[in-house]
Design a protein around this motif. Structure first.
Motif, PDB file in Angstrom:
ATOM      1  N   ASP A  69       0.823  -1.200   0.000  1.00 19.26           N
ATOM      2  CA  ASP A  69       0.000   0.000   0.000  1.00 19.26           C
ATOM      3  C   ASP A  69       0.859   1.253   0.000  1.00 19.26           C
ATOM      4  O   ASP A  69       1.587   1.508   0.937  1.00 19.26           O
ATOM      5  N   ASN A  70       0.791   1.984  -1.053  1.00 20.29           N
ATOM      6  CA  ASN A  70       1.490   3.251  -1.105  1.00 20.29           C
ATOM      7  C   ASN A  70       0.861   4.091  -2.210  1.00 20.29           C
ATOM      8  O   ASN A  70       1.268   4.023  -3.357  1.00 20.29           O
ATOM      9  N   SER A  71      -0.121   4.881  -1.806  1.00 17.90           N
ATOM     10  CA  SER A  71      -0.937   5.583  -2.796  1.00 17.90           C
ATOM     11  C   SER A  71      -0.148   6.637  -3.567  1.00 17.90           C
ATOM     12  O   SER A  71      -0.570   7.064  -4.636  1.00 17.90           O
ATOM     13  N   SER A  72       1.015   7.041  -3.022  1.00 15.38           N
ATOM     14  CA  SER A  72       1.766   8.076  -3.718  1.00 15.38           C
ATOM     15  C   SER A  72       2.591   7.487  -4.865  1.00 15.38           C
ATOM     16  O   SER A  72       3.129   8.203  -5.673  1.00 15.38           O
ATOM     17  N   VAL A  73       2.658   6.157  -4.920  1.00 18.52           N
ATOM     18  CA  VAL A  73       3.440   5.516  -5.976  1.00 18.52           C
ATOM     19  C   VAL A  73       2.508   5.109  -7.110  1.00 18.52           C
ATOM     20  O   VAL A  73       1.484   4.490  -6.877  1.00 18.52           O
ATOM     21  N   LYS A  74       2.850   5.450  -8.341  1.00 21.18           N
ATOM     22  CA  LYS A  74       1.951   5.227  -9.481  1.00 21.18           C
ATOM     23  C   LYS A  74       2.185   3.887 -10.185  1.00 21.18           C
ATOM     24  O   LYS A  74       1.541   3.587 -11.156  1.00 21.18           O
TER      25      LYS A  74
HETATM   26  C1  LIG Z   1       5.778   5.128   0.078  1.00 19.67           C
HETATM   27  O1  LIG Z   1       6.205   6.221  -0.705  1.00 19.67           O
HETATM   28  C2  LIG Z   1       6.869   7.216   0.065  1.00 19.67           C
HETATM   29  C3  LIG Z   1       7.105   8.431  -0.867  1.00 19.67           C
HETATM   30  O2  LIG Z   1       7.645   8.029  -2.096  1.00 19.67           O
HETATM   31  C4  LIG Z   1       8.165   6.630   0.619  1.00 19.67           C
HETATM   32  O3  LIG Z   1       8.835   7.598   1.416  1.00 19.67           O
HETATM   33  C5  LIG Z   1       7.814   5.447   1.506  1.00 19.67           C
HETATM   34  O4  LIG Z   1       9.009   4.822   1.958  1.00 19.67           O
HETATM   35  C6  LIG Z   1       6.979   4.424   0.720  1.00 19.67           C
HETATM   36  N1  LIG Z   1       6.539   3.384   1.615  1.00 19.67           N
HETATM   37  C7  LIG Z   1       6.615   2.075   1.302  1.00 19.67           C
HETATM   38  C8  LIG Z   1       6.077   1.127   2.320  1.00 19.67           C
HETATM   39  O5  LIG Z   1       7.077   1.674   0.248  1.00 19.67           O
END
Ligand SMILES: *[C@@H]1O[C@H](CO)[C@@H](O)[C@H](O)[C@H]1NC(C)=O
Ligand SMILES: *[C@@H]1O[C@H](CO)[C@@H](O)[C@H](O)[C@H]1NC(C)=O
Ligand SMILES: *[C@@H]1O[C@H](CO)[C@@H](O)[C@H](O)[C@H]1NC(C)=O
Length: 234
Positions: free
Chosen positions: A23-28
């Motif tokens: 889960d990481n909504s900021s990643v596309k």
């Molecule tokens: C999710 O994305 C953020 C911003 O790119 C990053 O800092 C974070 O480590 C990521 N988290 C995971 C669980 O991948």
């Protein structure tokens, strides 16, 4: 008998896989689909009954009128609650039009797992084989989205070869356009993080002029259902 008892127990316990946190909504990027769908709260009484297959991600349809029957065998309270189900998929195998099916002795859990021992009779394979299935989405009255993992990757908690199925409470040719918009919109929304959409699915083949298919159960299936009932109600 002992071996079968063990198999039934494995159904209830399922498989412990690493809880991969993608889960990481900021990643596309597209998330790989997990071994089991993310847990949902599934009402074990409301999920039962008849479901008609609307569409499938892969393999495409060599079957006509695929219909799922979830018949309760026994309920067990626990954490989570489970219900043992006689899951029959009745269908006509193309091109001959033979009425056949898949016969699954399955345990549904209230967290959405559907672990089964399956006789793949319609697919030409004997059984039972252990199948890892889970519920991705269900609203009980219009649609459900099922996941079957053909190639579980236990190390990563992902599924290297997923099957996705949309089933509906109404036979697909009888759905209204509003239903279809809701069903397809829901699939697209729920599966967007994994980069799957309706574009990836094949619509199931339906012919309402055909009679209902009541396939003959394979040998030992009835025995397995009875054993499950005995173990769970003991
Ligand atoms: C999710 O994305 C953020 C911003 O790119 C990053 O800092 C974070 O480590 C990521 N988290 C995971 C669980 O991948
Ligand atoms: C799903 O469909 C899209 C659009 O046609 C395509 O780009 C993508 O490769 C497909 N994904 C899979 C896993 O087949
Ligand atoms: C399983 O369910 C099917 C479909 O409802 C039914 O025809 C069949 O008799 C059931 N089999 C057993 C062993 O209970």
């Amino acid at each position: 008998m002992q071996l079968k008892g063990l198999l039934v127990w494995k159904l209830i316990v399922g498989v412990v896989v690493r809880a991969a946190n993608y889960d990481n909504s900021s990643v596309k990027t597209c998330k790989p689909y997990p071994f089991y769908a993310p847990p949902i709260e599934m009402d074990l009484d409301k999920v039962l009954g008849v479901w008609y297959e609307y569409a499938i991600y892969h393999p495409p349809g060599v079957f006509k009128n695929p219909t799922n029957y979830y018949d309760k065998i026994a309920t067990v309270s626990g954490t989570p609650d489970v219900v043992a189900v006689n899951w029959t998929v009745a269908l006509f195998v193309q091109p001959q039009g033979l009425c056949s099916g898949f016969f699954e002795n399955v345990v549904f859990s209230s967290s959405g797992q559907k672990n089964s021992l399956t006789y793949f009779v319609a697919a030409g394979a004997k059984g039972p084989q252990q199948v890892f299935a889970s519920e991705i989405f269900i609203d009980y009255t219009v649609m459900e989205i099922d996941h079957r993992c053909l190639a579980p990757n236990v190390a990563t908690g992902t599924c290297d070869d997923p099957i996705f199925l949309i089933n509906t409470r109404v036979k697909p040719p009888l759905l209204t356009q509003a239903d279809i918009d809701y069903i397809e919109g829901t699939f697209n929304r729920v599966m967007a993080p994994y980069c799957f959409s309706m574009a990836n699915l094949t619509k199931s083949t339906w012919d309402l002029t055909l009679p209902t298919c009541n396939p003959v159960e394979p040998p030992h299936y009835k025995e397995l259902i009875e054993l499950t009932s005995k173990i769970l109600t003991a």
